[in-house]
Design a protein around this motif. Structure first.
Motif, PDB file in Angstrom:
ATOM      1  N   PHE A  26       0.833  -1.202   0.000  1.00 36.86           N
ATOM      2  CA  PHE A  26       0.000   0.000   0.000  1.00 36.86           C
ATOM      3  C   PHE A  26       0.867   1.250   0.000  1.00 36.86           C
ATOM      4  O   PHE A  26       1.966   1.254   0.549  1.00 36.86           O
ATOM      5  CB  PHE A  26      -0.908   0.020   1.243  1.00 36.86           C
ATOM      6  N   GLN A  27       0.319   2.322  -0.581  1.00 38.52           N
ATOM      7  CA  GLN A  27       1.001   3.616  -0.578  1.00 38.52           C
ATOM      8  C   GLN A  27       0.479   4.492   0.559  1.00 38.52           C
ATOM      9  O   GLN A  27       1.210   5.300   1.098  1.00 38.52           O
ATOM     10  CB  GLN A  27       0.801   4.327  -1.910  1.00 38.52           C
ATOM     11  N   ILE A  28      -0.801   4.314   0.891  1.00 36.98           N
ATOM     12  CA  ILE A  28      -1.421   5.097   1.958  1.00 36.98           C
ATOM     13  C   ILE A  28      -2.403   4.227   2.734  1.00 36.98           C
ATOM     14  O   ILE A  28      -2.837   3.186   2.247  1.00 36.98           O
ATOM     15  CB  ILE A  28      -2.177   6.347   1.430  1.00 36.98           C
ATOM     16  N   VAL A  29      -2.748   4.686   3.940  1.00 32.78           N
ATOM     17  CA  VAL A  29      -3.798   4.069   4.758  1.00 32.78           C
ATOM     18  C   VAL A  29      -4.752   5.204   5.119  1.00 32.78           C
ATOM     19  O   VAL A  29      -4.354   6.167   5.763  1.00 32.78           O
ATOM     20  CB  VAL A  29      -3.209   3.424   6.034  1.00 32.78           C
ATOM     21  N   ARG A  30      -6.002   5.104   4.666  1.00 38.52           N
ATOM     22  CA  ARG A  30      -6.993   6.146   4.941  1.00 38.52           C
ATOM     23  C   ARG A  30      -7.430   6.107   6.407  1.00 38.52           C
ATOM     24  O   ARG A  30      -7.688   5.043   6.947  1.00 38.52           O
ATOM     25  CB  ARG A  30      -8.214   5.972   4.064  1.00 38.52           C
ATOM     26  N   MET A  31      -7.529   7.287   7.003  1.00 37.38           N
ATOM     27  CA  MET A  31      -8.010   7.406   8.375  1.00 37.38           C
ATOM     28  C   MET A  31      -9.513   7.175   8.392  1.00 37.38           C
ATOM     29  O   MET A  31     -10.212   7.474   7.424  1.00 37.38           O
ATOM     30  CB  MET A  31      -7.696   8.788   8.949  1.00 37.38           C
ATOM     31  N   GLN A  32      -9.995   6.649   9.492  1.00 34.12           N
ATOM     32  CA  GLN A  32     -11.402   6.293   9.632  1.00 34.12           C
ATOM     33  C   GLN A  32     -12.108   7.282  10.559  1.00 34.12           C
ATOM     34  O   GLN A  32     -11.470   7.949  11.371  1.00 34.12           O
ATOM     35  CB  GLN A  32     -11.518   4.874  10.183  1.00 34.12           C
ATOM     36  N   PRO A  33     -13.456   7.368  10.432  1.00 34.29           N
ATOM     37  CA  PRO A  33     -14.204   8.263  11.317  1.00 34.29           C
ATOM     38  C   PRO A  33     -13.866   7.981  12.783  1.00 34.29           C
ATOM     39  O   PRO A  33     -13.729   6.826  13.180  1.00 34.29           O
ATOM     40  CB  PRO A  33     -15.666   7.927  11.016  1.00 34.29           C
ATOM     41  N   GLY A  34     -13.701   9.033  13.532  1.00 31.61           N
ATOM     42  CA  GLY A  34     -13.391   8.895  14.947  1.00 31.61           C
ATOM     43  C   GLY A  34     -11.908   8.939  15.258  1.00 31.61           C
ATOM     44  O   GLY A  34     -11.516   9.139  16.407  1.00 31.61           O
TER      45      GLY A  34
END
Length: 178
Positions: A26-34
């Motif tokens: 992976f190039q990025i990891v998306r942040m999740q709500p909260g």
């Protein structure tokens, strides 16, 4: 495999692999709500924002010797991710030894790609593997003037194709499965 056996085998496989954290998969990891991006940033994670969305750049700065230094406080997506090998191990479709062999073979492909990228003139710069590969491949090369570099890039392209296929078939989760 029993839950107890899995809980012992999974960390051995993860620390032998690390490809989900080291910029290989992976190039990025998306942040999740909260999640609080500033809090993750204070832990030393490389948090960026684009279009109002926050994400963590890979390779993960918390990965040291294939171990997560913020494991108990890692982002939600990191907590939820189990590669195909862990899933197959848990369901009994593969053994720990078979998964380990596949990890070792795949890590060797990763090292081959990294070596070829270096041979093409790009030194390690902390970017994800795909970004480094793309930088090399998008740099024009005159085959008549630089035949050796052109051959090395062809080898890099073929090796990266094999690696991407392996990652998609054996490690990444299929689209819409998470």
């Amino acid at each position: 495999m029993s839950p107890e056996e899995f809980s012992l085998a999974a960390p051995r496989l993860c620390t032998a692999c690390g490809m989900c954290c080291d910029g290989t998969m992976f190039q990025i990891v998306r942040m999740q709500p909260g999640e609080v991006p500033a809090e993750l940033g204070r832990m030393g994670l490389k948090i960026r924002s684009r279009g109002g969305e926050y994400y963590m750049e890979q390779p993960c700065s918390a990965l040291k010797d294939n171990r997560c230094t913020v494991y108990e406080r890692r982002p939600v997506r990191c907590r939820l991710f189990n590669c195909q090998q862990l899933g197959r191990l848990q369901t009994g479709e593969t053994t720990e030894a078979e998964a380990m062999e596949l990890i070792v073979e795949t890590r060797a492909l990763v090292e081959q790609v990294k070596s070829l990228i270096t041979q093409c003139g790009l030194r390690e710069d902390g970017q994800a593997l795909m970004e480094r590969y793309e930088r090399v491949m998008f740099t024009p090369v005159d085959k008549a003037l630089e035949p050796e570099l052109a051959r090395t890039r062809d080898e890099l392209d073929e090796t990266m194709r094999k690696l991407k296929l392996r990652l998609n078939r054996e490690f990444r989760l299929p689209p819409n499965s998470h």
